[in-house]
Design an enzyme around this catalytic site. Structure first.
Site, PDB file in Angstrom:
ATOM      1  N   LYS A   1      30.377  41.195  44.677  1.00  0.00           N
ATOM      2  CA  LYS A   1      31.178  41.661  43.549  1.00  0.00           C
ATOM      3  C   LYS A   1      32.609  41.180  43.743  1.00  0.00           C
ATOM      4  O   LYS A   1      33.258  41.502  44.740  1.00  0.00           O
ATOM      5  CB  LYS A   1      31.126  43.186  43.486  1.00  0.00           C
ATOM      6  CG  LYS A   1      31.966  43.757  42.357  1.00  0.00           C
ATOM      7  CD  LYS A   1      31.713  45.226  42.177  1.00  0.00           C
ATOM      8  CE  LYS A   1      32.599  45.809  41.104  1.00  0.00           C
ATOM      9  NZ  LYS A   1      32.329  47.233  40.899  1.00  0.00           N
TER      10      LYS A   1
ATOM     11  N   LYS B   1      28.254  39.427  40.587  1.00  0.00           N
ATOM     12  CA  LYS B   1      29.024  39.989  39.477  1.00  0.00           C
ATOM     13  C   LYS B   1      30.463  39.526  39.552  1.00  0.00           C
ATOM     14  O   LYS B   1      31.053  39.637  40.622  1.00  0.00           O
ATOM     15  CB  LYS B   1      28.953  41.513  39.587  1.00  0.00           C
ATOM     16  CG  LYS B   1      29.775  42.256  38.574  1.00  0.00           C
ATOM     17  CD  LYS B   1      29.759  43.725  38.910  1.00  0.00           C
ATOM     18  CE  LYS B   1      30.636  44.455  37.915  1.00  0.00           C
ATOM     19  NZ  LYS B   1      30.741  45.856  38.200  1.00  0.00           N
TER      20      LYS B   1
HETATM   21  C1  PBG Z   1      32.859  50.387  39.322  1.00  0.00           C
HETATM   22  C2  PBG Z   1      32.248  49.369  38.425  1.00  0.00           C
HETATM   23  C3  PBG Z   1      32.960  48.433  37.683  1.00  0.00           C
HETATM   24  C4  PBG Z   1      32.036  47.758  36.910  1.00  0.00           C
HETATM   25  C5  PBG Z   1      30.769  48.268  37.206  1.00  0.00           C
HETATM   26  N1  PBG Z   1      30.922  49.266  38.187  1.00  0.00           N
HETATM   27  C6  PBG Z   1      34.427  48.219  37.561  1.00  0.00           C
HETATM   28  C7  PBG Z   1      35.249  47.929  38.722  1.00  0.00           C
HETATM   29  O1  PBG Z   1      34.783  47.561  39.800  1.00  0.00           O
HETATM   30  O2  PBG Z   1      36.462  48.083  38.565  1.00  0.00           O
HETATM   31  C8  PBG Z   1      32.411  46.698  35.928  1.00  0.00           C
HETATM   32  C9  PBG Z   1      31.457  46.420  34.856  1.00  0.00           C
HETATM   33  C10 PBG Z   1      31.986  45.645  33.710  1.00  0.00           C
HETATM   34  O3  PBG Z   1      33.146  45.184  33.672  1.00  0.00           O
HETATM   35  O4  PBG Z   1      31.214  45.485  32.760  1.00  0.00           O
HETATM   36  N2  PBG Z   1      32.474  50.571  40.569  1.00  0.00           N
END
Ligand code: PBG
Length: 326
Positions: A198, A251
Site C-alpha cells: 500500500k 494499492k
Molecule cells: C485506511 C484506508 C484507506 C483506503 C482504504 N483503507 C485510506 C488511507 O490509507 O488513508 C483508501 C481507499 C481509497 O482511496 O479508495 N486504512
C-alpha cells in the site's frame, strides 16, 4: 500491393474474431465493491468527490448488497463512517460489539450470506488522530502497541461475521498478530486479505473525505510505501505471506500496474488490486465534463488491471461495470 507475410490486422477484422482471440476478460466475479456505512435509517449521503457513491445507513447497505450479489459480484469491502464523538486515540470504538461496524457486518451476513465480507483493519476511521496506528506524545505512529489493537479489531470483525479481515494499516507484523488472535478465538476459517503493498498515495483523497478520516497532522509516509519503490513490494508480500496472508493486495492500481505484474509473478496466493477513490474520481470528473467517455474508460482500466495480473479488483465501479457486462 505489398507482399506482407504477417498482417496482424487479419485477427482484428471482425468482432467475432476479436472476441475469439481476446486475451483478457473481466466479469462481475472479479469485483469487490467498497461500501461506506453510517448510523441512522433510510438515509444515503452522496460523497461529492465520488459521484455515484454514498454513505449508507445499515438498511440501505443491506439493500445495496442484495443488488450487488444479484449482479454476480462476490464480495463487498465495508468501511464505517463515524462521528468525531466516537473517535479517540486508541480507536476504542473499533472493538465495540454493539457498534455501527459490528451491526453492519451482522446485518449484511444475515441477509446476504453468500456475499463475502471484507472488513478493513486499521485505526483511521476510529482514531481522533486520523492515523492508521496509535500515535505517541512525540507524534510517532507506534508499531507494536498498535498490533494489539488491530488483533482485537480483527477478532471483533470475525465475531460479527467477516469472511476476510483486511489489514490496511501497514504496521509491521500485523498479519501474524491477527492470524494468531483469530486462531486463538477459533476463527480458523476467517481469511486475511492483506493490503501488503500500500503506497503513500495522493489518490486516497476522496476516500478520506468520505470517511472524514484524513490525518490530523503529518502524513502516512512512515508506514505506507514510497511510490518510487517496486522491489520493496516483494519484501512486503513475502513477509505477509509468511505470516499467513491468504491474499495480498497492491494499492492503488492504475499507477502501479508494473507492481501488480511483479507481485503476480512472485507469489502463489491470489493478488488483489484496489482501484482507489482518486482513480474513480478522475474518470467520473472527466466524464462529467464530456472530456472522456467514462464507461469505456472504466472498462479499459479494469481490463488493464486484470491484464497486469490482478485476480480480484476492489473497485467503486463494481456495480456499474457489472451492469454493463451482464
Ligand atoms: C485506511 C484506508 C484507506 C483506503 C482504504 N483503507 C485510506 C488511507 O490509507 O488513508 C483508501 C481507499 C481509497 O482511496 O479508495 N486504512
Amino acid at each position: 500491393m505489398a507482399h506482407l507475410i504477417e498482417r496482424p490486422r487479419r485477427n482484428r477484422r471482425t468482432d467475432a474474431i476479436r472476441r475469439m482471440v481476446r486475451e483478457t476478460a473481466i466479469t462481475p466475479s472479479d469485483f469487490v465493491a467498497p461500501l461506506f456505512v453510517m448510523d441512522g435509517t433510510d438515509t444515503r449521503i452522496p460523497i461529492s468527490s465520488m459521484p455515484g457513491c454514498y454513505r449508507l445507513t445499515i438498511d440501505l447497505l443491506v439493500a445495496e448488497c442484495k443488488e450487488l450479489a444479484a449482479l454476480g459480484i462476490p464480495g463487498v469491502a465495508l468501511f464505517p463512517a463515524l462521528p468525531d464523538s466516537k473517535k479517540d486515540k486508541r480507536g476504542t470504538e473499533s472493538v465495540n460489539p454493539d457498534g455501527l461496524f459490528a451491526r453492519s457486518i451482522q446485518a449484511v451476513k444475515e441477509s446476504v450470506p453468500d456475499l463475502m465480507i471484507f472488513t478493513d483493519v486499521a485505526l483511521d476511521p476510529y482514531s481522533s488522530d486520523g492515523h492508521d496506528g496509535i500515535v505517541n506524545d512525540r507524534g510517532e505512529i507506534v508499531n507494536d502497541e498498535t498490533l494489539e489493537v488491530l488483533a482485537h479489531m480483527a477478532v471483533a470483525q470475525a465475531r460479527a461475521g467477516a469472511d476476510f479481515v483486511a489489514p490496511s494499516d501497514m504496521m509491521d507484523g500485523r498479519v501474524g498478530a491477527i492470524r494468531q488472535a483469530l486462531d486463538q478465538e477459533g476463527f480458523i476459517n476467517v481469511g486475511i486479505m492483506s493490503y501488503a503493498v500500500k503506497y503513500a498515495s495522493a489518490f486516497y483523497g476522496p476516500f478520506r473525505d468520505a470517511l472524514d478520516s484524513a490525518p490530523k497532522f503529518g502524513d502516512k509516509k512512515t508506514y505506507q510505501m514510497d511510490p518510487a519503490n517496486a522491489r520493496e513490494a516483494l519484501r512486503e508480500v513475502r513477509l505477509d505471506i509468511a505470516e499467513g496472508a491468504d491474499m495480498v493486495m497492491v494499492k492503488p492500481a492504475l499507477a502501479y500496474l508494473d507492481v501488480i505484474r511483479l507481485v503476480r509473478g512472485a507469489v502463489d496466493v491470489p493478488v488483489t488490486a484496489y482501484q482507489v477513490s482518486g482513480e474513480y474520481a478522475m474518470v467520473k470528473a472527466a466524464d462529467e465534463r464530456g472530456w472522456i467517455d467514462g464507461q469505456r474508460c472504466m472498462l479499459e482500466i479494469l481490463t488493464a488491471i486484470k491484464r497486469a495480473g490482478a485476480d480480484v479488483i476492489f473497485t467503486y465501479f463494481s456495480k456499474e461495470a457489472a451492469q454493463l457486462l451482464n
